[in-house]
Motif scaffolding. Structure first.
Motif, PDB file in Angstrom:
ATOM      1  N   ILE A  59       0.850  -1.189   0.000  1.00  0.00           N
ATOM      2  CA  ILE A  59       0.000   0.000   0.000  1.00  0.00           C
ATOM      3  C   ILE A  59       0.882   1.233   0.000  1.00  0.00           C
ATOM      4  O   ILE A  59       1.770   1.368   0.829  1.00  0.00           O
ATOM      5  N   SER A 118      -3.080   6.268   1.251  1.00  0.00           N
ATOM      6  CA  SER A 118      -4.014   5.266   0.747  1.00  0.00           C
ATOM      7  C   SER A 118      -4.773   4.634   1.910  1.00  0.00           C
ATOM      8  O   SER A 118      -4.298   4.617   3.041  1.00  0.00           O
ATOM      9  N   LEU A 146      -7.210   1.135   2.762  1.00  0.00           N
ATOM     10  CA  LEU A 146      -7.759  -0.143   2.301  1.00  0.00           C
ATOM     11  C   LEU A 146      -8.552  -0.787   3.430  1.00  0.00           C
ATOM     12  O   LEU A 146      -8.103  -0.818   4.572  1.00  0.00           O
ATOM     13  N   ILE A 166     -10.624  -0.666  -1.792  1.00  0.00           N
ATOM     14  CA  ILE A 166      -9.634   0.408  -1.709  1.00  0.00           C
ATOM     15  C   ILE A 166     -10.379   1.728  -1.778  1.00  0.00           C
ATOM     16  O   ILE A 166     -11.069   2.029  -2.746  1.00  0.00           O
ATOM     17  N   ALA A 173      -2.517   0.690  -4.481  1.00  0.00           N
ATOM     18  CA  ALA A 173      -2.096  -0.566  -3.875  1.00  0.00           C
ATOM     19  C   ALA A 173      -1.749  -1.552  -4.969  1.00  0.00           C
ATOM     20  O   ALA A 173      -2.291  -1.498  -6.067  1.00  0.00           O
TER      21      ALA A 173
END
Lengths: 389, 184
Positions: A199, A203, A205, A220, A225
């Motif tokens: 990742i 970001s 997730l 996501i 990623a």
């Protein structure tokens, strides 16, 4: 009257060496052979094809050749660059080109404008924040620890990676964790099915602690990623993005869906993926290796283009790989990793195109120096802001 | 062109002889081996490669490299060889000389003409397993003989023999592909 000699192909010469010419070919060959230079060439070819080496083969003495060669060079050109750093760097040049870059830049020469104002902006590092199913937040990247989720799944929090152990006897599939990777950070995960996820900076997730029996689904929410999906014919792996879903069986691909980018890019390295459930589209699209699916968040248009997939996952190996990218786009990436702000003084510089392979774990001035070296772009570093002239 | 190559070439343009020397050390013998498969002559091949080095030094500011330094070297030698053959009215329609040169050059394959490489790659797939592996590690992955020996846990001599045999076998296979094998 003198007849013009026709050419012969090397195939004809080989055939002749093996005595396999037809009478017509032989006649043509003989016409070619009337010239002395051609006869010489044929004799040498004959030797080479029967003995496997050239007739006057001899060991090469490169030192000797070099000294002869230097005598042929015009003397006035060897004037510049006697700087010891340059010399040291140059020897490494061909053998290890990347090393060259580092040596050259370790002690920047006088003409490198940045040297005076290096404020040591360090690269990102491996850290992140993990949000457990009960909302508890855990800082990742410091020390190793183990966490047991509510359903009994054990999570190993390493300093570079989080590993979810799987246990078939454990149910409670609805428990979800979220990993948040900030500016200047990256991290990786191994999910309960063995899928590895890298990742990138900025970001987020969201994924189940344990996957159920029919489908593996992660989401996501933003950022970038790279997934190396564990093969499982029975349970497709689905990545939900803000624009569409990506369905796979077992494969490697990269998805980038930053909030400040207009598009979501899905790049396939290996295997096969299917894009479905897209806003405004009804038919699933198959994407193959070295293809990139680009979805525009605003026009809802999409298209598939050919790319060099490896470039898009270079970041998982500690390098930035830019291929014909604009400075603007390069700096969007650097901004996220170095936690810097970027300001372009002129618009024309934004569009300037660069290619290159740059180390991800070097301070920002190293990267800027490299770009300065090969362009007419000048950088100015003030606190956390890079000004591009 | 990649940044590394661009920096190296900029140094050449500036007249940095150390960088020039390291390019010479790295490529001279390989390029001679490559040229030999066109010219079948040691001295002519060496002269031709030296000419290229002199040319590159003298005209660095005019040389325009779009791909990589390595690709530039091989492509230039190929052009010079083809010109040499033109004077002799010899053609290489099916790239037999080129393929032979690629195999002789003892370099990784990435910088050669991709259309012709396909033929070679297909032939590598047909080699005996270990031989193919060794050849691939050398030419596709660009490993040294020592590195291959260590990775596969075999002696350097075995690597050398395997490479030599692989080259011989490949030549035969390529002849076969180009319809010339029946002649042997």
């Amino acid at each position: 009257m003198l007849k013009q000699i026709e050419g012969v192909d090397i195939e004809l010469i080989r055939k002749r060496v093996l005595s396999k010419l037809t009478p017509e070919e032989e006649e043509r060959f003989q016409r070619w052979l009337t010239k002395k230079a051609n006869r010489d060439y044929y004799e040498k070819a004959q030797y080479y094809y029967t003995k496997g080496r050239v007739r006057n083969a001899s060991e090469i003495d490169t030192k000797h050749v070099w000294s002869r060669l230097t005598h042929r060079l015009p003397p006035q050109r060897s004037r510049l660059l006697k700087h010891p750093v340059m010399v040291a760097a140059s020897i490494a040049a061909v053998i290890a080109v990347t090393a060259l870059l580092l040596i050259l830049l370790e002690q920047p020469a006088d003409n490198v404008k940045l040297a005076k104002q290096i404020t040591s902006i360090v690269p990102g590092h491996r850290s992140a924040e993990l949000i457990l199913s009960n909302g508890q937040k855990v800082r990742l990247g410091n020390e190793k620890q183990e966490v047991v989720e509510e359903n009994g799944i054990v999570i190993n929090l390493g300093d570079e990676e989080v590993i979810y152990n799987s246990d078939e006897d454990i149910s409670g599939y609805d428990l979800k964790n979220t990993i948040r990777v900030g500016r200047g950070e990256e991290f990786s995960l191994i999910l309960a099915d063995g899928t590895k996820v890298w990742i990138n900076s900025l970001s987020e997730l969201c994924f189940p602690v344990n996957f159920n029996e029919s489908v593996r689904e992660v989401e996501i929410l933003s950022g970038e990623a790279c997934f190396d999906v564990a093969h499982d014919q029975q349970r497709p792996f689905i990545v939900k993005t803000p624009g569409h879903n990506i369905k796979v069986l077992g494969t490697t691909f990269n998805v980038s869906c930053y909030q400040n980018e207009n598009v979501i890019e899905t790049t396939l390295i290996e295997g096969l993926i299917e894009i479905n459930n897209q806003q405004g589209a009804s038919v699933p699209v198959i994407v193959r290796p070295d293809q990139q699916y680009v979805f525009s968040k605003y026009t809802l248009d999409s298209n598939v283009q050919r790319v060099n997939g490896a470039n898009y996952i270079a970041w998982t190996h500690g390098v930035f790989l830019f291929e014909d990218e604009s400075l603007e786009s390069i700096f969007k990436t650097l901004e996220r990793w170095y936690n810097i702000n970027v300001f372009f003084e002129t618009n024309e510089k934004r569009a300037q195109i660069f290619s290159g392979r740059l180390p991800r774990f070097e301070n920002v001035d190293v990267i800027l120096n490299m770009i300065e070296k090969v362009s007419d772009v000048e950088f100015n570093l003030q606190d956390n802001t890079v000004i591009i002239k | 062109m990649r940044i590394e190559d661009r920096i190296i070439f900029n140094e050449i343009k500036k007249g940095n002889k150390e960088v020039y020397r390291s390019l010479f050390d790295e490529y001279y013998e390989k390029l001679v081996a490559f040229a030999k498969s066109y010219l079948f002559d040691q001295y002519e091949s060496e002269d031709l490669v030296q000419d290229l080095f002199v040319y590159m030094w003298e005209h660095a500011t005019k040389v325009n490299i779009t791909t990589s330094i390595k690709a530039y070297f091989y492509q230039s030698i190929r052009n010079r060889c083809i010109n040499h053959l033109k004077a002799l009215k010899v053609k290489d329609k099916n790239h037999l000389l080129y393929m032979d040169g690629v195999l002789q050059a003892d370099d990784d394959l990435q910088h050669f003409d991709p259309k012709i490489l396909t033929d070679i790659m297909l032939s590598i797939d047909e080699l005996p397993e270990q031989m193919g592996k060794v050849f691939r590690m050398k030419t596709v992955d660009g490993l040294s003989r020592d590195q291959i020996a260590e990775k596969l846990d075999i002696s350097v001599n075995t690597v050398k023999t395997q490479l030599q045999r692989a080259r011989q076998k490949l030549k035969e296979k390529l002849l076969h592909r180009t319809g010339l094998l029946f002649l042997l």
